[in-house]
Design an enzyme around this catalytic site. Structure first.
Site, PDB file in Angstrom:
ATOM      1  N   HIS A  62       0.816  -1.212   0.000  1.00  0.00           N
ATOM      2  CA  HIS A  62       0.000   0.000   0.000  1.00  0.00           C
ATOM      3  C   HIS A  62       0.854   1.267   0.000  1.00  0.00           C
ATOM      4  O   HIS A  62       1.996   1.264   0.441  1.00  0.00           O
ATOM      5  CB  HIS A  62      -0.890   0.032   1.246  1.00  0.00           C
ATOM      6  CG  HIS A  62      -1.803  -1.141   1.350  1.00  0.00           C
ATOM      7  ND1 HIS A  62      -2.267  -1.615   2.551  1.00  0.00           N
ATOM      8  CD2 HIS A  62      -2.344  -1.952   0.404  1.00  0.00           C
ATOM      9  CE1 HIS A  62      -3.059  -2.654   2.352  1.00  0.00           C
ATOM     10  NE2 HIS A  62      -3.115  -2.886   1.057  1.00  0.00           N
ATOM     11  N   LYS A  72       5.127   6.100   7.903  1.00  0.00           N
ATOM     12  CA  LYS A  72       4.517   5.159   8.852  1.00  0.00           C
ATOM     13  C   LYS A  72       5.571   4.661   9.826  1.00  0.00           C
ATOM     14  O   LYS A  72       6.713   4.410   9.438  1.00  0.00           O
ATOM     15  CB  LYS A  72       3.910   3.962   8.113  1.00  0.00           C
ATOM     16  CG  LYS A  72       2.741   4.309   7.225  1.00  0.00           C
ATOM     17  CD  LYS A  72       2.204   3.087   6.507  1.00  0.00           C
ATOM     18  CE  LYS A  72       1.034   3.466   5.605  1.00  0.00           C
ATOM     19  NZ  LYS A  72       0.555   2.300   4.844  1.00  0.00           N
ATOM     20  N   TYR A 132       0.327   1.269  14.050  1.00  0.00           N
ATOM     21  CA  TYR A 132       1.260   2.155  13.363  1.00  0.00           C
ATOM     22  C   TYR A 132       0.768   3.588  13.373  1.00  0.00           C
ATOM     23  O   TYR A 132      -0.412   3.870  13.356  1.00  0.00           O
ATOM     24  CB  TYR A 132       1.560   1.680  11.938  1.00  0.00           C
ATOM     25  CG  TYR A 132       0.387   1.492  11.021  1.00  0.00           C
ATOM     26  CD1 TYR A 132       0.066   2.463  10.077  1.00  0.00           C
ATOM     27  CD2 TYR A 132      -0.380   0.341  11.063  1.00  0.00           C
ATOM     28  CE1 TYR A 132      -1.002   2.282   9.205  1.00  0.00           C
ATOM     29  CE2 TYR A 132      -1.440   0.155  10.209  1.00  0.00           C
ATOM     30  CZ  TYR A 132      -1.740   1.133   9.280  1.00  0.00           C
ATOM     31  OH  TYR A 132      -2.806   0.949   8.425  1.00  0.00           O
ATOM     32  N   ASP A 168      -6.377  -5.914  -2.352  1.00  0.00           N
ATOM     33  CA  ASP A 168      -5.002  -6.358  -2.578  1.00  0.00           C
ATOM     34  C   ASP A 168      -4.922  -7.379  -3.704  1.00  0.00           C
ATOM     35  O   ASP A 168      -3.965  -7.396  -4.474  1.00  0.00           O
ATOM     36  CB  ASP A 168      -4.397  -6.911  -1.288  1.00  0.00           C
ATOM     37  CG  ASP A 168      -4.153  -5.819  -0.255  1.00  0.00           C
ATOM     38  OD1 ASP A 168      -4.144  -4.631  -0.631  1.00  0.00           O
ATOM     39  OD2 ASP A 168      -3.982  -6.153   0.927  1.00  0.00           O
TER      40      ASP A 168
END
Length: 187
Positions: A62, A72, A132, A168
């Site tokens: 991603h 991130k 995250y 995905d």
């Protein structure tokens, strides 16, 4: 905080110290002042938490494109994952190169994945939880993905038939994906 560069120098492994006693341990997982001391001055604006029930669940690859690109800071707080970052910056001498780091509740490591890198992970245990921080808010209109099994990238995930989301599964190959990031010569 121990900071270790990876083969992609912008992607860093951060390992907070743990202080243990008879009760267990304590760890400071984020401190803005300590991060600034090691050259990480990112303003985090969103925290995310995911749980993947099945071992072999794969989330990725991603990215979120400008103007809402995200750095991130990823950690696994239950179980274990193989966390992956891929250089996605057009013109980078490391374009399509990747690193993989095992993050687990046991080892306490975190992976800093900067803007311009694809991100994904596969769970190595059942009921893995990942938390995250992101440097920008989620923006669905800037959301993007690249196929997890793209042969041009060639990631060794350790699984051949992972549990995937429809998003995905339908992600484009790297060759067909847009190039929203540009390498800025050493940055």
């Amino acid at each position: 905080m121990d900071v270790t560069p990876t083969d992609l120098p912008e992607v860093l492994i951060l390992t907070p110290r743990r202080f243990g006693d008879a009760r267990g341990w304590f760890s400071e997982t984020f401190n803005a002042a300590r991060m600034a001391e090691v050259g990480i001055g990112i303003d985090w604006v969103q925290d995310n938490h995911s749980m993947s029930a099945a071992k072999g669940t794969l989330r990725g690859l991603h990215y979120q494109r400008p103007p809402r690109a995200q750095d991130k800071l990823v950690r696994c707080t239950r179980g274990a994952i193989l966390d992956v970052a891929v250089d996605f910056r057009a013109g980078s001498p490391r374009f399509a190169s990747w690193v993989a780091v095992e993050l687990s509740a046991e080892n306490g490591r975190q992976l800093l994945v900067p803007k311009g890198f694809l991100h994904g992970f596969v769970t190595l245990t059942e009921n893995a939880e990942v938390q995250y921080k992101c440097s920008d808010l989620y923006a669905p209109d800037c959301d993007g993905a690249v196929r997890w099994d793209d042969p041009e990238i060639g990631i060794d995930w350790g699984v051949t038939t992972p549990v995937l989301s429809d998003k995905d599964r339908a992600a484009p190959l790297l060759a067909d994906a847009p190039r929203p990031f540009t390498w800025e010569g050493g940055k």
